[in-house]
Write a protein that holds these residues in place. Structure first.
Motif, PDB file in Angstrom:
ATOM      1  N   TYR A 160      53.444  39.657  47.248  1.00  0.00           N
ATOM      2  CA  TYR A 160      53.456  38.624  45.895  1.00  0.00           C
ATOM      3  C   TYR A 160      52.868  39.539  44.986  1.00  0.00           C
ATOM      4  CZ  TYR A 160      54.270  34.971  48.745  1.00  0.00           C
ATOM      5  OH  TYR A 160      54.729  33.354  49.656  1.00  0.00           O
ATOM      6  N   GLN A 161      51.756  40.743  45.304  1.00  0.00           N
ATOM      7  CA  GLN A 161      51.197  41.289  43.864  1.00  0.00           C
ATOM      8  C   GLN A 161      52.394  42.438  43.740  1.00  0.00           C
ATOM      9  OE1 GLN A 161      47.858  43.419  45.566  1.00  0.00           O
ATOM     10  NE2 GLN A 161      46.179  41.184  45.438  1.00  0.00           N
ATOM     11  N   LEU A 162      53.917  42.585  45.116  1.00  0.00           N
ATOM     12  CA  LEU A 162      54.072  44.024  45.157  1.00  0.00           C
ATOM     13  C   LEU A 162      55.548  43.179  44.241  1.00  0.00           C
ATOM     14  CD1 LEU A 162      55.469  46.580  45.315  1.00  0.00           C
ATOM     15  CD2 LEU A 162      56.545  46.138  47.203  1.00  0.00           C
ATOM     16  N   LYS A 163      56.023  41.754  43.918  1.00  0.00           N
ATOM     17  CA  LYS A 163      56.778  41.879  44.006  1.00  0.00           C
ATOM     18  C   LYS A 163      56.127  41.048  41.751  1.00  0.00           C
ATOM     19  CE  LYS A 163      59.581  39.051  47.520  1.00  0.00           C
ATOM     20  NZ  LYS A 163      59.764  37.819  47.346  1.00  0.00           N
ATOM     21  N   ALA A 164      55.659  41.046  41.459  1.00  0.00           N
ATOM     22  CA  ALA A 164      54.936  40.702  40.539  1.00  0.00           C
ATOM     23  C   ALA A 164      54.326  42.153  39.122  1.00  0.00           C
ATOM     24  CB  ALA A 164      52.993  40.270  40.267  1.00  0.00           C
ATOM     25  N   ALA A 165      54.557  43.145  40.233  1.00  0.00           N
ATOM     26  CA  ALA A 165      54.488  44.696  39.612  1.00  0.00           C
ATOM     27  C   ALA A 165      55.911  45.070  39.706  1.00  0.00           C
ATOM     28  CB  ALA A 165      53.723  45.027  40.259  1.00  0.00           C
ATOM     29  N   MET A 166      56.550  44.734  40.105  1.00  0.00           N
ATOM     30  CA  MET A 166      58.206  45.171  39.823  1.00  0.00           C
ATOM     31  C   MET A 166      58.516  44.103  38.750  1.00  0.00           C
ATOM     32  SD  MET A 166      58.965  46.740  42.138  1.00  0.00           S
ATOM     33  CE  MET A 166      61.110  46.306  42.220  1.00  0.00           C
ATOM     34  N   LYS A 167      57.744  43.257  38.337  1.00  0.00           N
ATOM     35  CA  LYS A 167      58.405  41.978  37.304  1.00  0.00           C
ATOM     36  C   LYS A 167      57.373  43.083  35.980  1.00  0.00           C
ATOM     37  CE  LYS A 167      59.953  38.434  39.602  1.00  0.00           C
ATOM     38  NZ  LYS A 167      59.758  36.884  39.787  1.00  0.00           N
ATOM     39  N   GLY A 168      57.059  43.777  35.676  1.00  0.00           N
ATOM     40  CA  GLY A 168      55.675  43.652  34.731  1.00  0.00           C
ATOM     41  C   GLY A 168      54.892  42.831  34.696  1.00  0.00           C
ATOM     42  N   GLN A 169      54.046  41.638  35.992  1.00  0.00           N
ATOM     43  CA  GLN A 169      53.509  40.922  35.552  1.00  0.00           C
ATOM     44  C   GLN A 169      51.901  41.329  35.730  1.00  0.00           C
ATOM     45  OE1 GLN A 169      55.450  37.602  37.289  1.00  0.00           O
ATOM     46  NE2 GLN A 169      56.778  37.044  35.654  1.00  0.00           N
ATOM     47  N   GLY A 170      51.378  42.445  36.567  1.00  0.00           N
ATOM     48  CA  GLY A 170      50.749  42.586  36.882  1.00  0.00           C
ATOM     49  C   GLY A 170      50.397  44.149  37.960  1.00  0.00           C
ATOM     50  N   ALA A 171      48.684  44.483  37.854  1.00  0.00           N
ATOM     51  CA  ALA A 171      48.937  46.127  38.375  1.00  0.00           C
ATOM     52  C   ALA A 171      49.685  46.207  40.032  1.00  0.00           C
ATOM     53  CB  ALA A 171      47.794  46.250  38.933  1.00  0.00           C
ATOM     54  N   MET A 172      50.337  47.497  40.137  1.00  0.00           N
ATOM     55  CA  MET A 172      50.475  48.341  41.303  1.00  0.00           C
ATOM     56  C   MET A 172      49.187  47.733  42.169  1.00  0.00           C
ATOM     57  SD  MET A 172      53.889  48.193  41.901  1.00  0.00           S
ATOM     58  CE  MET A 172      54.129  49.071  42.906  1.00  0.00           C
ATOM     59  N   PRO A 173      49.872  46.935  43.318  1.00  0.00           N
ATOM     60  CA  PRO A 173      49.060  46.831  44.735  1.00  0.00           C
ATOM     61  C   PRO A 173      48.575  48.543  45.536  1.00  0.00           C
ATOM     62  CG  PRO A 173      50.855  46.382  45.731  1.00  0.00           C
ATOM     63  CD  PRO A 173      50.911  46.405  44.673  1.00  0.00           C
ATOM     64  N   ALA A 174      47.598  48.684  46.203  1.00  0.00           N
ATOM     65  CA  ALA A 174      46.684  49.482  46.453  1.00  0.00           C
ATOM     66  C   ALA A 174      47.777  49.780  47.668  1.00  0.00           C
ATOM     67  CB  ALA A 174      45.217  49.625  47.159  1.00  0.00           C
ATOM     68  N   GLU A 175      47.262  50.457  48.943  1.00  0.00           N
ATOM     69  CA  GLU A 175      47.919  50.986  50.090  1.00  0.00           C
ATOM     70  C   GLU A 175      48.466  50.124  50.546  1.00  0.00           C
ATOM     71  OE1 GLU A 175      46.279  53.733  51.989  1.00  0.00           O
ATOM     72  OE2 GLU A 175      46.472  55.382  50.536  1.00  0.00           O
ATOM     73  N   GLN A 176      48.935  49.781  51.177  1.00  0.00           N
ATOM     74  CA  GLN A 176      49.589  47.893  52.097  1.00  0.00           C
ATOM     75  C   GLN A 176      48.378  47.763  53.264  1.00  0.00           C
ATOM     76  OE1 GLN A 176      54.036  48.677  54.159  1.00  0.00           O
ATOM     77  NE2 GLN A 176      52.925  47.578  55.822  1.00  0.00           N
TER      78      GLN A 176
END
Length: 385
Positions: A347-363
Protein backbone atom coordinates in the motif's frame (compact mmCIF):
# COMPACT_ATOMS: atom_id res chain seq x y z
CA UNK A 1 -4.78 -63.91 5.02
CA UNK A 2 -5.43 -64.83 8.64
CA UNK A 3 -8.32 -67.02 9.66
CA UNK A 4 -9.98 -64.32 11.72
CA UNK A 5 -10.63 -62.38 8.54
CA UNK A 6 -12.67 -65.32 7.24
CA UNK A 7 -14.80 -65.78 10.37
CA UNK A 8 -18.17 -64.20 9.75
CA UNK A 9 -18.78 -62.85 13.22
CA UNK A 10 -19.68 -59.23 12.40
CA UNK A 11 -23.29 -58.09 12.01
CA UNK A 12 -24.39 -57.24 8.49
CA UNK A 13 -24.08 -53.65 7.41
CA UNK A 14 -27.01 -51.60 6.13
CA UNK A 15 -25.66 -51.88 2.60
CA UNK A 16 -25.44 -55.68 2.87
CA UNK A 17 -29.02 -55.90 4.16
CA UNK A 18 -30.26 -53.60 1.38
CA UNK A 19 -28.56 -55.72 -1.28
CA UNK A 20 -30.05 -58.87 0.25
CA UNK A 21 -33.53 -57.32 0.17
CA UNK A 22 -33.00 -56.29 -3.46
CA UNK A 23 -32.12 -59.93 -4.16
CA UNK A 24 -35.30 -61.09 -2.42
CA UNK A 25 -33.53 -62.39 0.70
CA UNK A 26 -35.64 -61.39 3.70
CA UNK A 27 -36.59 -63.28 6.87
CA UNK A 28 -39.80 -65.17 6.10
CA UNK A 29 -41.87 -67.24 8.49
CA UNK A 30 -43.96 -69.84 6.68
CA UNK A 31 -45.89 -70.49 9.86
CA UNK A 32 -46.82 -66.82 10.11
CA UNK A 33 -48.10 -66.98 6.53
CA UNK A 34 -50.03 -70.15 7.37
CA UNK A 35 -51.56 -68.41 10.37
CA UNK A 36 -52.58 -65.46 8.18
CA UNK A 37 -54.20 -67.76 5.61
CA UNK A 38 -55.91 -70.13 8.04
CA UNK A 39 -56.78 -67.60 10.72
CA UNK A 40 -57.81 -64.90 8.25
CA UNK A 41 -59.82 -67.41 6.27
CA UNK A 42 -61.57 -68.65 9.41
CA UNK A 43 -62.45 -65.11 10.52
CA UNK A 44 -63.71 -64.13 7.06
CA UNK A 45 -65.73 -67.34 6.82
CA UNK A 46 -67.27 -66.76 10.25
CA UNK A 47 -68.22 -63.19 9.28
CA UNK A 48 -69.62 -64.01 5.84
CA UNK A 49 -71.06 -67.43 6.58
CA UNK A 50 -74.59 -66.33 7.65
CA UNK A 51 -75.25 -64.13 4.64
CA UNK A 52 -73.41 -66.53 2.33
CA UNK A 53 -75.46 -69.48 3.54
CA UNK A 54 -78.67 -67.55 2.97
CA UNK A 55 -77.66 -66.62 -0.58
CA UNK A 56 -76.58 -70.17 -1.28
CA UNK A 57 -79.92 -71.56 -0.10
CA UNK A 58 -81.88 -69.06 -2.20
CA UNK A 59 -79.76 -69.87 -5.26
CA UNK A 60 -80.24 -73.61 -4.70
CA UNK A 61 -84.00 -73.17 -4.40
CA UNK A 62 -84.06 -71.27 -7.66
CA UNK A 63 -81.99 -73.86 -9.46
CA UNK A 64 -84.19 -76.75 -8.32
CA UNK A 65 -87.46 -75.09 -9.34
CA UNK A 66 -88.92 -76.37 -12.66
CA UNK A 67 -92.08 -75.18 -14.31
CA UNK A 68 -93.86 -75.26 -17.66
CA UNK A 69 -91.72 -72.42 -19.05
CA UNK A 70 -88.56 -74.41 -18.34
CA UNK A 71 -89.84 -77.21 -20.56
CA UNK A 72 -90.88 -74.85 -23.38
CA UNK A 73 -87.58 -72.89 -23.33
CA UNK A 74 -84.56 -75.19 -22.89
CA UNK A 75 -82.23 -72.18 -23.13
CA UNK A 76 -83.38 -71.22 -19.62
CA UNK A 77 -81.17 -74.02 -18.28
CA UNK A 78 -78.09 -72.24 -19.69
CA UNK A 79 -79.23 -68.96 -18.21
CA UNK A 80 -79.71 -70.62 -14.82
CA UNK A 81 -76.25 -72.16 -15.04
CA UNK A 82 -74.68 -68.76 -15.83
CA UNK A 83 -76.67 -67.12 -13.05
CA UNK A 84 -75.56 -69.78 -10.56
CA UNK A 85 -71.92 -69.31 -11.58
CA UNK A 86 -72.20 -65.54 -11.16
CA UNK A 87 -73.73 -65.93 -7.72
CA UNK A 88 -70.93 -68.31 -6.73
CA UNK A 89 -68.28 -65.84 -7.91
CA UNK A 90 -69.97 -63.01 -5.98
CA UNK A 91 -69.95 -65.22 -2.91
CA UNK A 92 -66.40 -66.55 -3.00
CA UNK A 93 -64.54 -63.67 -4.64
CA UNK A 94 -64.93 -61.28 -1.66
CA UNK A 95 -63.71 -64.03 0.66
CA UNK A 96 -60.60 -64.60 -1.46
CA UNK A 97 -59.88 -60.87 -1.74
CA UNK A 98 -60.21 -60.36 2.01
CA UNK A 99 -57.94 -63.32 2.81
CA UNK A 100 -55.37 -62.03 0.29
CA UNK A 101 -55.51 -58.59 1.91
CA UNK A 102 -54.91 -60.13 5.35
CA UNK A 103 -51.91 -62.09 4.04
CA UNK A 104 -50.38 -59.00 2.39
CA UNK A 105 -50.91 -56.87 5.49
CA UNK A 106 -49.25 -59.55 7.61
CA UNK A 107 -46.27 -59.67 5.25
CA UNK A 108 -45.88 -55.87 5.26
CA UNK A 109 -46.29 -55.62 9.03
CA UNK A 110 -43.65 -58.31 9.65
CA UNK A 111 -41.23 -56.96 7.05
CA UNK A 112 -41.28 -60.26 5.13
CA UNK A 113 -41.71 -58.69 1.72
CA UNK A 114 -39.32 -57.69 -1.04
CA UNK A 115 -40.03 -56.38 -4.53
CA UNK A 116 -37.52 -58.39 -6.52
CA UNK A 117 -37.56 -60.56 -9.63
CA UNK A 118 -34.12 -62.07 -9.01
CA UNK A 119 -35.46 -65.21 -7.25
CA UNK A 120 -37.40 -65.96 -10.47
CA UNK A 121 -34.30 -65.80 -12.65
CA UNK A 122 -32.62 -69.12 -13.54
CA UNK A 123 -29.57 -69.86 -11.42
CA UNK A 124 -27.36 -72.84 -12.21
CA UNK A 125 -25.83 -72.81 -8.73
CA UNK A 126 -29.19 -73.79 -7.26
CA UNK A 127 -28.93 -77.24 -8.86
CA UNK A 128 -25.36 -77.77 -7.70
CA UNK A 129 -25.36 -81.14 -5.87
CA UNK A 130 -22.58 -80.08 -3.50
CA UNK A 131 -24.38 -76.92 -2.42
CA UNK A 132 -27.63 -78.84 -2.09
CA UNK A 133 -25.93 -81.43 0.10
CA UNK A 134 -24.45 -78.63 2.20
CA UNK A 135 -27.88 -77.08 2.71
CA UNK A 136 -29.13 -80.37 4.16
CA UNK A 137 -26.93 -79.78 7.21
CA UNK A 138 -27.36 -76.01 7.50
CA UNK A 139 -28.76 -74.28 10.57
CA UNK A 140 -31.92 -73.42 8.63
CA UNK A 141 -32.57 -77.04 7.61
CA UNK A 142 -31.87 -78.31 11.12
CA UNK A 143 -34.28 -75.77 12.60
CA UNK A 144 -36.99 -76.60 10.03
CA UNK A 145 -36.63 -80.34 10.69
CA UNK A 146 -36.90 -79.93 14.44
CA UNK A 147 -39.80 -77.52 14.03
CA UNK A 148 -41.75 -79.92 11.80
CA UNK A 149 -41.16 -82.78 14.22
CA UNK A 150 -42.42 -80.71 17.15
CA UNK A 151 -45.45 -79.46 15.20
CA UNK A 152 -46.34 -83.02 14.17
CA UNK A 153 -46.10 -84.23 17.75
CA UNK A 154 -48.19 -81.34 19.11
CA UNK A 155 -50.89 -81.69 16.42
CA UNK A 156 -51.05 -85.45 17.00
CA UNK A 157 -51.39 -84.94 20.75
CA UNK A 158 -54.13 -82.31 20.35
CA UNK A 159 -56.01 -84.45 17.81
CA UNK A 160 -55.79 -87.54 20.04
CA UNK A 161 -57.02 -85.61 23.05
CA UNK A 162 -59.89 -84.07 21.08
CA UNK A 163 -61.02 -87.38 19.55
CA UNK A 164 -60.62 -89.30 22.80
CA UNK A 165 -62.80 -86.81 24.69
CA UNK A 166 -65.55 -86.82 22.02
CA UNK A 167 -65.54 -90.41 20.75
CA UNK A 168 -68.61 -91.36 22.78
CA UNK A 169 -70.47 -88.23 21.70
CA UNK A 170 -69.72 -89.01 18.04
CA UNK A 171 -71.73 -92.21 18.39
CA UNK A 172 -74.81 -90.36 19.61
CA UNK A 173 -75.09 -88.27 16.42
CA UNK A 174 -77.00 -91.05 14.62
CA UNK A 175 -79.69 -90.93 17.30
CA UNK A 176 -80.20 -87.16 17.12
CA UNK A 177 -82.48 -85.32 14.71
CA UNK A 178 -80.76 -84.10 11.56
CA UNK A 179 -80.89 -80.40 12.45
CA UNK A 180 -79.51 -80.83 15.98
CA UNK A 181 -76.91 -83.33 14.76
CA UNK A 182 -75.64 -80.90 12.15
CA UNK A 183 -75.49 -78.16 14.78
CA UNK A 184 -73.50 -80.38 17.14
CA UNK A 185 -71.16 -81.40 14.33
CA UNK A 186 -70.65 -77.72 13.43
CA UNK A 187 -69.74 -76.79 17.00
CA UNK A 188 -67.22 -79.65 17.15
CA UNK A 189 -65.77 -78.50 13.85
CA UNK A 190 -65.37 -74.95 15.15
CA UNK A 191 -63.69 -76.26 18.30
CA UNK A 192 -61.30 -78.43 16.31
CA UNK A 193 -60.37 -75.61 13.94
CA UNK A 194 -59.84 -73.28 16.93
CA UNK A 195 -57.42 -75.76 18.51
CA UNK A 196 -55.58 -76.11 15.21
CA UNK A 197 -55.29 -72.32 14.85
CA UNK A 198 -54.05 -72.09 18.44
CA UNK A 199 -51.25 -74.53 17.65
CA UNK A 200 -50.35 -72.66 14.44
CA UNK A 201 -50.37 -69.33 16.34
CA UNK A 202 -48.01 -70.66 19.03
CA UNK A 203 -45.65 -72.02 16.37
CA UNK A 204 -45.76 -68.71 14.45
CA UNK A 205 -44.92 -66.75 17.61
CA UNK A 206 -41.80 -68.88 18.03
CA UNK A 207 -40.91 -69.20 14.33
CA UNK A 208 -41.01 -65.51 13.38
CA UNK A 209 -38.21 -64.29 15.73
CA UNK A 210 -36.29 -67.50 15.04
CA UNK A 211 -36.35 -66.82 11.27
CA UNK A 212 -35.13 -63.25 11.88
CA UNK A 213 -32.29 -64.61 14.01
CA UNK A 214 -31.31 -67.19 11.38
CA UNK A 215 -31.44 -64.54 8.66
CA UNK A 216 -29.15 -62.30 10.71
CA UNK A 217 -26.76 -65.23 11.14
CA UNK A 218 -26.72 -65.86 7.36
CA UNK A 219 -26.06 -62.18 6.69
CA UNK A 220 -23.07 -61.93 9.04
CA UNK A 221 -19.86 -60.67 7.47
CA UNK A 222 -16.16 -61.21 7.95
CA UNK A 223 -13.65 -58.43 8.60
CA UNK A 224 -12.42 -58.73 5.02
CA UNK A 225 -15.94 -58.38 3.61
CA UNK A 226 -16.56 -55.26 5.70
CA UNK A 227 -13.30 -53.75 4.50
CA UNK A 228 -14.07 -54.60 0.89
CA UNK A 229 -17.56 -53.12 1.15
CA UNK A 230 -16.21 -49.95 2.73
CA UNK A 231 -13.58 -49.71 0.01
CA UNK A 232 -16.22 -50.07 -2.70
CA UNK A 233 -18.52 -47.55 -1.03
CA UNK A 234 -15.89 -44.96 -0.19
CA UNK A 235 -13.44 -45.70 -2.96
CA UNK A 236 -9.79 -46.71 -2.84
CA UNK A 237 -7.89 -44.27 -0.56
CA UNK A 238 -5.09 -43.96 -3.11
CA UNK A 239 -7.54 -43.23 -5.89
CA UNK A 240 -9.36 -40.72 -3.67
CA UNK A 241 -6.06 -39.00 -2.94
CA UNK A 242 -5.24 -38.83 -6.63
CA UNK A 243 -8.70 -37.42 -7.40
CA UNK A 244 -8.31 -34.77 -4.70
CA UNK A 245 -4.86 -33.89 -6.05
CA UNK A 246 -6.24 -33.51 -9.58
CA UNK A 247 -9.09 -31.39 -8.24
CA UNK A 248 -6.63 -29.11 -6.44
CA UNK A 249 -4.52 -28.80 -9.56
CA UNK A 250 -7.57 -27.92 -11.65
CA UNK A 251 -8.66 -25.34 -9.06
CA UNK A 252 -5.18 -23.81 -9.11
CA UNK A 253 -5.15 -23.62 -12.90
CA UNK A 254 -8.61 -22.08 -12.95
CA UNK A 255 -7.62 -19.56 -10.28
CA UNK A 256 -5.08 -17.88 -12.59
CA UNK A 257 -7.92 -15.80 -14.01
CA UNK A 258 -8.34 -14.13 -10.60
CA UNK A 259 -4.72 -12.92 -10.42
CA UNK A 260 -5.47 -9.45 -11.94
CA UNK A 261 -7.74 -8.75 -8.95
CA UNK A 262 -4.98 -9.47 -6.42
CA UNK A 263 -3.28 -6.83 -4.27
CA UNK A 264 0.06 -8.66 -4.43
CA UNK A 265 1.71 -11.95 -5.33
CA UNK A 266 4.17 -13.61 -2.95
CA UNK A 267 6.76 -15.92 -4.54
CA UNK A 268 9.52 -18.33 -3.49
CA UNK A 269 11.11 -17.12 -5.85
CA UNK A 270 10.03 -19.45 -8.69
CA UNK A 271 8.73 -22.66 -7.08
CA UNK A 272 5.66 -21.22 -5.33
CA UNK A 273 3.39 -18.26 -6.00
CA UNK A 274 0.39 -17.12 -3.96
CA UNK A 275 -1.93 -14.25 -4.96
CA UNK A 276 -3.53 -12.35 -2.04
CA UNK A 277 -6.45 -9.96 -2.05
CA UNK A 278 -7.93 -7.92 0.79
CA UNK A 279 -10.97 -5.65 0.89
CA UNK A 280 -11.71 -4.31 4.36
CA UNK A 281 -15.31 -3.55 3.37
CA UNK A 282 -16.23 -7.11 2.39
CA UNK A 283 -13.56 -9.35 3.93
CA UNK A 284 -12.77 -10.16 7.51
CA UNK A 285 -9.22 -11.19 6.62
CA UNK A 286 -7.02 -11.39 3.47
CA UNK A 287 -7.91 -14.19 1.08
CA UNK A 288 -5.85 -16.38 -1.23
CA UNK A 289 -7.41 -16.09 -4.69
CA UNK A 290 -4.77 -18.05 -6.63
CA UNK A 291 -1.79 -20.24 -5.96
CA UNK A 292 0.44 -22.60 -7.84
CA UNK A 293 3.80 -24.36 -7.96
CA UNK A 294 6.54 -24.52 -10.60
CA UNK A 295 5.01 -23.77 -14.03
CA UNK A 296 1.79 -22.48 -12.50
CA UNK A 297 3.84 -20.22 -10.23
CA UNK A 298 5.64 -18.77 -13.24
CA UNK A 299 2.28 -18.28 -14.99
CA UNK A 300 0.86 -16.43 -11.98
CA UNK A 301 3.97 -14.22 -11.89
CA UNK A 302 3.68 -13.36 -15.60
CA UNK A 303 -0.05 -12.56 -15.35
CA UNK A 304 0.61 -10.39 -12.27
CA UNK A 305 3.32 -8.40 -14.01
CA UNK A 306 1.18 -8.04 -17.09
CA UNK A 307 -1.60 -6.44 -15.00
CA UNK A 308 0.86 -4.46 -12.83
CA UNK A 309 0.20 -6.47 -9.66
CA UNK A 310 3.17 -6.20 -7.26
CA UNK A 311 5.25 -9.39 -7.01
CA UNK A 312 7.26 -9.78 -3.78
CA UNK A 313 9.96 -12.33 -3.04
CA UNK A 314 9.26 -13.89 0.35
CA UNK A 315 10.17 -17.60 0.23
CA UNK A 316 9.12 -18.58 3.75
CA UNK A 317 5.76 -16.78 3.56
CA UNK A 318 5.06 -18.14 0.09
CA UNK A 319 5.71 -21.70 1.24
CA UNK A 320 3.57 -21.30 4.35
CA UNK A 321 0.64 -19.80 2.41
CA UNK A 322 0.85 -22.45 -0.29
CA UNK A 323 0.87 -25.27 2.28
CA UNK A 324 -1.79 -23.99 4.71
CA UNK A 325 -4.17 -21.70 2.78
CA UNK A 326 -6.88 -22.85 0.37
CA UNK A 327 -8.05 -20.99 -2.71
CA UNK A 328 -10.95 -18.58 -2.04
CA UNK A 329 -10.41 -19.01 1.70
CA UNK A 330 -9.06 -16.70 4.36
CA UNK A 331 -5.42 -17.06 5.32
CA UNK A 332 -4.62 -18.86 8.60
CA UNK A 333 -4.75 -16.60 11.65
CA UNK A 334 -1.13 -17.45 12.46
CA UNK A 335 -0.10 -15.66 9.25
CA UNK A 336 -2.11 -12.47 9.83
CA UNK A 337 0.96 -10.51 11.05
CA UNK A 338 3.19 -11.62 8.17
CA UNK A 339 0.59 -10.83 5.51
CA UNK A 340 -0.21 -7.49 7.16
CA UNK A 341 3.47 -6.53 6.91
CA UNK A 342 3.69 -7.19 3.17
CA UNK A 343 0.29 -5.58 2.51
CA UNK A 344 1.36 -2.42 4.36
CA UNK A 345 4.52 -2.32 2.26
CA UNK A 346 2.51 -2.70 -0.97
CA UNK A 347 0.00 0.00 0.00
CA UNK A 348 2.87 2.43 0.80
CA UNK A 349 4.53 1.55 -2.51
CA UNK A 350 1.32 2.20 -4.47
CA UNK A 351 0.77 5.52 -2.67
CA UNK A 352 4.34 6.61 -3.45
CA UNK A 353 3.90 5.65 -7.09
CA UNK A 354 0.87 7.97 -7.21
CA UNK A 355 2.77 10.80 -5.54
CA UNK A 356 0.70 10.56 -2.36
CA UNK A 357 3.49 9.61 0.01
CA UNK A 358 7.13 8.79 0.49
CA UNK A 359 8.72 5.66 -0.87
CA UNK A 360 8.85 2.88 1.71
CA UNK A 361 12.09 1.55 3.05
CA UNK A 362 13.46 -1.84 2.18
CA UNK A 363 11.00 -4.68 1.75
CA UNK A 364 10.16 -6.09 5.20
CA UNK A 365 10.96 -9.64 6.22
CA UNK A 366 7.58 -11.10 7.27
CA UNK A 367 7.36 -12.79 10.64
CA UNK A 368 6.34 -16.36 9.79
CA UNK A 369 6.05 -19.04 12.52
CA UNK A 370 8.71 -21.64 11.63
CA UNK A 371 6.34 -24.57 12.15
CA UNK A 372 4.14 -23.32 9.28
CA UNK A 373 7.02 -23.57 6.83
CA UNK A 374 6.91 -27.05 5.19
CA UNK A 375 10.71 -26.93 4.85
CA UNK A 376 11.21 -26.33 8.57
CA UNK A 377 12.70 -29.28 10.46
CA UNK A 378 12.62 -29.53 14.24
CA UNK A 379 15.99 -30.06 15.86
CA UNK A 380 16.54 -33.31 17.73
CA UNK A 381 16.68 -32.53 21.49
CA UNK A 382 19.03 -35.45 22.13
CA UNK A 383 21.41 -34.25 19.41
CA UNK A 384 21.68 -30.82 21.00
CA UNK A 385 22.68 -32.21 24.35
Amino acid sequence: MDSSAQDKNLPATAQRLKKARDDGQVPRSKDLSNLAVLGGGAVVLAVLAPSGFEKLRSALQGQLRFDHQSLLKPELATERLIDGFAQGVLLYLPMGVMVLAIVLLTAFASGSWALSTKPLMPDVSRINPLKGFGRLFSKQQLFDTCKLAIITAVVAAVAYQFIASHVELFGTLVMQPLESGLGQLGSWLVMGVSLLLLVVALVAVIDFPAQKFLHAQRMKMSHQEVKEEHRQAEGDPQMKGKRRQRAREMAQRNSIGAVPKADLVVMNPTHYAVAIRYDDATMGAPRVIAKGADLLAMKIRDVAREHKVPVLQSPMLARALYAHAEIDAEIPSALYTAVAQVLAYVYQLKAAMKGQGAMPAEQPVPTVPPELDPHFKKSDPEASV
